[in-house]
Design a protein around this motif. Structure first.
Motif, mmCIF file in Angstrom:
data_model
loop_
_atom_site.group_PDB
_atom_site.id
_atom_site.type_symbol
_atom_site.label_atom_id
_atom_site.label_comp_id
_atom_site.label_asym_id
_atom_site.label_seq_id
_atom_site.Cartn_x
_atom_site.Cartn_y
_atom_site.Cartn_z
ATOM 1 N N SER A 60 0.938 -1.252 -0.038
ATOM 2 C CA SER A 60 0.099 -0.316 0.059
ATOM 3 C C SER A 60 0.874 1.032 -0.073
ATOM 4 O O SER A 60 1.188 2.320 0.923
ATOM 5 C CB SER A 60 -0.466 0.461 0.902
ATOM 6 N N SER B 208 -3.554 -2.000 -0.981
ATOM 7 C CA SER B 208 -4.862 -0.781 -1.061
ATOM 8 C C SER B 208 -3.658 1.031 -1.012
ATOM 9 O O SER B 208 -4.007 1.340 -0.170
ATOM 10 C CB SER B 208 -5.309 0.072 0.811
ATOM 11 N N CYS C 96 -8.413 -4.078 -9.470
ATOM 12 C CA CYS C 96 -8.018 -3.850 -7.890
ATOM 13 C C CYS C 96 -8.987 -5.515 -7.865
ATOM 14 O O CYS C 96 -10.127 -5.400 -8.723
ATOM 15 C CB CYS C 96 -9.164 -3.339 -7.343
ATOM 16 N N SER D 62 -8.785 -5.713 -2.534
ATOM 17 C CA SER D 62 -7.942 -4.174 -2.680
ATOM 18 C C SER D 62 -8.273 -2.956 -2.358
ATOM 19 O O SER D 62 -9.814 -3.151 -3.125
ATOM 20 C CB SER D 62 -7.348 -4.783 -3.477
ATOM 21 N N ASN D 63 -8.745 -2.973 -1.436
ATOM 22 C CA ASN D 63 -9.569 -1.119 -1.561
ATOM 23 C C ASN D 63 -8.608 0.027 -1.231
ATOM 24 O O ASN D 63 -8.346 0.378 -0.465
ATOM 25 C CB ASN D 63 -9.545 -1.483 -0.129
ATOM 26 N N SER E 88 -13.492 -6.101 -4.628
ATOM 27 C CA SER E 88 -12.895 -5.340 -3.725
ATOM 28 C C SER E 88 -13.410 -3.521 -3.470
ATOM 29 O O SER E 88 -14.274 -3.382 -4.471
ATOM 30 C CB SER E 88 -11.697 -4.919 -4.491
#
Length: 558
Positions: free
Chosen positions: A30, A52, A82, A92-93, A117
């Motif tokens: 991230s 993320s 994502c 995945s954010n 996501s």
């Protein structure tokens, strides 16, 4: 990035072009990615396995993920991809702020594709994504399963798809859109929509403008949402899309003060970027030698308005404005804004017992705006409207014979105003807001200490007078010692029907019906509080009185 990097790992200020895979790969990492351009490649960024990243002020331009690339099947997510990892809960954010997606192409989700996501998208522009031949599903965004994205203050313009030109969802997916602008997006067939939901998927939308989209606006899974939760359809008045200026004009319905915009916040990614000129008026200005600038301001409000074209603003510096040119001020039918620099506490229009301060008689609508002024001393009405429906916003109207006098279809929008201490000696109608054959919408206003011998805060008359008062406070209206005969807060006459929603009526005093009094009229109160009002003549009849046979006041959850 595949070693659990966080935002202390930074990619900044780069242009990455012609990537044969993705320009940036994030696997379980991230990082912070800011001020970058990803262009002319296969894909901008892939986020996998709970990656993320925080992506700020980046541009994704002219990327294309073709079908069957590396035997991958349909092309997806040419801008951002994502997906989950091996663990079903490893969606995945990423968080994207102030990014631009333009001219990206793929068969599904030309700009963004999400699988299980939930990215957060804020202040982003999606422009002209999708194949020109309408081969794309989800021109801007494709959501497959899961909670899906939260989309806030984003603009979707001229995205292209066979269906779901702005967004397509499948497999019980969900998305939330707030304060978004979806305009002039294109789909191929008459049965498809700007947002398409399949397989029990759904969208929650609030405070958004959906306008000019092919085959309709509130259709498909947006069906029934117009007028609900602050959603509407109106021309957003972009500045110059051909030149890439997706800002809005000062009188756009997407600006915070516009009556269609119930959120009080900007709708879309960009604010006002091409407003008309601002003409300055100051107490030490000069209408002859002044040019309407800060250095050489005008002296009177009327001079400022006379200088205006549609969309202009007259800005009043702090001070007290009185005399000729500051009373009986006419907008002349112009869609302009008259506002103060520092709010109504510092900017006063004192009519000094002249008849009126402002007159709207030229068919003005909600784009003619009074904002942030104290208006006092009018011998007839501070604001007079005849066949006109301006916006009166964040003003204080006090010490007038009447605050706002509305006639003949003057359906003004009055919001966040304080209307107090307006009084007249002798019998008269209410001294706050008078609605003669007019149906204004009055929201979040405070009515206090307004009185005449025969009325108080609000008067309504005529079968076409059906005003709505929402979230308003009526407190201590009517003369003390019961000198007001009836209707200290609201009096309804002559087949009118005022409607009060989420209002509080407290401490109003009258001989009859201190909260609501009707005569040959009806009224409705919903979700309102009527407490500690005082009636003198017949206390057993309570704070609400219907005088004529057949009158009724409907109470709902009050």
């Amino acid at each position: 990035f595949e070693n659990q990097e966080d935002t202390l790992s930074v990619l900044s200020g780069l242009t990455i072009r012609h990537a044969s895979e993705e320009a940036v790969w994030c696997d379980g990492a991230s990082p912070l990615i800011r001020d970058c351009i990803f262009a002319d490649g296969i894909r901008g960024i892939t986020c996998r396995d709970a990656a993320s990243p925080f992506i700020r002020s980046c541009t994704f331009r002219n990327n294309e993920f073709p079908d069957n690339y590396h035997q991958s099947g349909a092309g997806v997510g040419a801008g951002l991809y994502c997906i989950v990892g091996l663990d079903p809960g490893s969606g995945s954010n990423p968080v994207l702020d102030s990014c631009i997606f333009e001219d990206n192409r793929a068969s599904r989700g030309a700009a963004i594709f999400t699988l299980q996501s939930s990215p957060i998208l804020r202040n982003c522009l999606f422009r002209h994504n999708g194949y020109p031949g309408f081969q794309t599903l989800g021109g801007a965004i494709f959501v497959s399963g899961g909670e899906g994205p939260l989309v806030v203050n984003c603009t979707f313009y001229d995205n292209i798809a066979s269906t779901g030109s702005a967004m397509a969802l499948q497999l019980d997916a969900h998305a939330v859109l707030q304060n978004c602008l979806l305009a002039y997006n294109r789909v191929r067939t008459d049965t498809n929509a700007v947002i398409r939901c399949q397989d029990a998927s759904s969208v929650d939308m609030s405070y958004s403008d959906v306008f000019g989209n092919a085959n309709g606006n509130f259709v498909g899974c947006l069906s029934g949402m117009e007028g609900i939760n602050g959603n509407f359809s109106a021309d957003p008045l972009f500045c110059d899309t051909a030149a890439g200026n997706f800002g809005i004009r000062g009188h756009s319905p997407c600006v915070p003060h516009h009556p269609l915009n119930r959120s009080g916040q900007l709708i879309g990614a960009y604010g006002v970027t091409c407003d008309g000129p601002v003409w300055i008026v100051a107490t030490d200005g000069d209408d002859i030698t002044g040019t309407g600038t800060y250095q050489y301001p005008f002296a009177t409000i009327q001079r400022g308005i006379d200088q205006c074209q549609t969309g202009d603003t007259v800005l009043l510096r702090a001070g007290t404005f009185s005399g000729v040119g500051n009373r009986q001020v006419s907008f002349g039918g112009k869609a302009v804004v008259v506002t103060s620099e520092y709010g109504y506490d510092s900017t006063i229009v004192d009519v000094d017992l002249a008849s009126r301060a402002f007159e709207f008689t030229g068919g003005e609508d909600s784009l003619s705006v009074l904002h942030g002024l104290t208006i006092r001393g009018a011998a007839e009405a501070a604001v007079y409207c005849d066949g006109a429906s301006p916006t009166i916003d964040n003003c204080r109207l006090c010490f007038n014979v009447a605050a706002i006098d509305l006639w003949n279809g003057s359906d003004a929008h009055i919001v966040d105003c304080r209307i107090d201490s307006n009084m007249v000696v002798g019998y008269n109608n209410a001294t706050g807001v008078r609605c003669h054959f007019s149906s204004p919408v009055v929201e979040r206003c405070w009515f206090e200490a307004n009185a005449s011998l025969s009325g108080g805060a609000v008067y309504t008359s005529g079968p076409s007078a059906q005003p709505v008062f929402a979230a308003c406070l009526f407190v201590r209206n009517g003369y003390a010692d019961f000198q007001t005969s009836h209707g200290a807060a609201v009096e309804a006459f002559n087949q009118s029907l005022p409607k009060l929603i989420n209002c509080t009526m407290y401490g109003n005093q009258a001989v009859w019906g201190p909260a609501v009094h009707t005569q040959d009229a009806n009224a409705e109160l919903s979700y309102s509080v009527v407490a500690f009002n005082q009636e003198h003549a017949y206390p057993s009849e309570g704070p609400i009185q219907t005088l004529s046979p057949g009158d009724h006041v409907t109470l709902i959850c009050s």
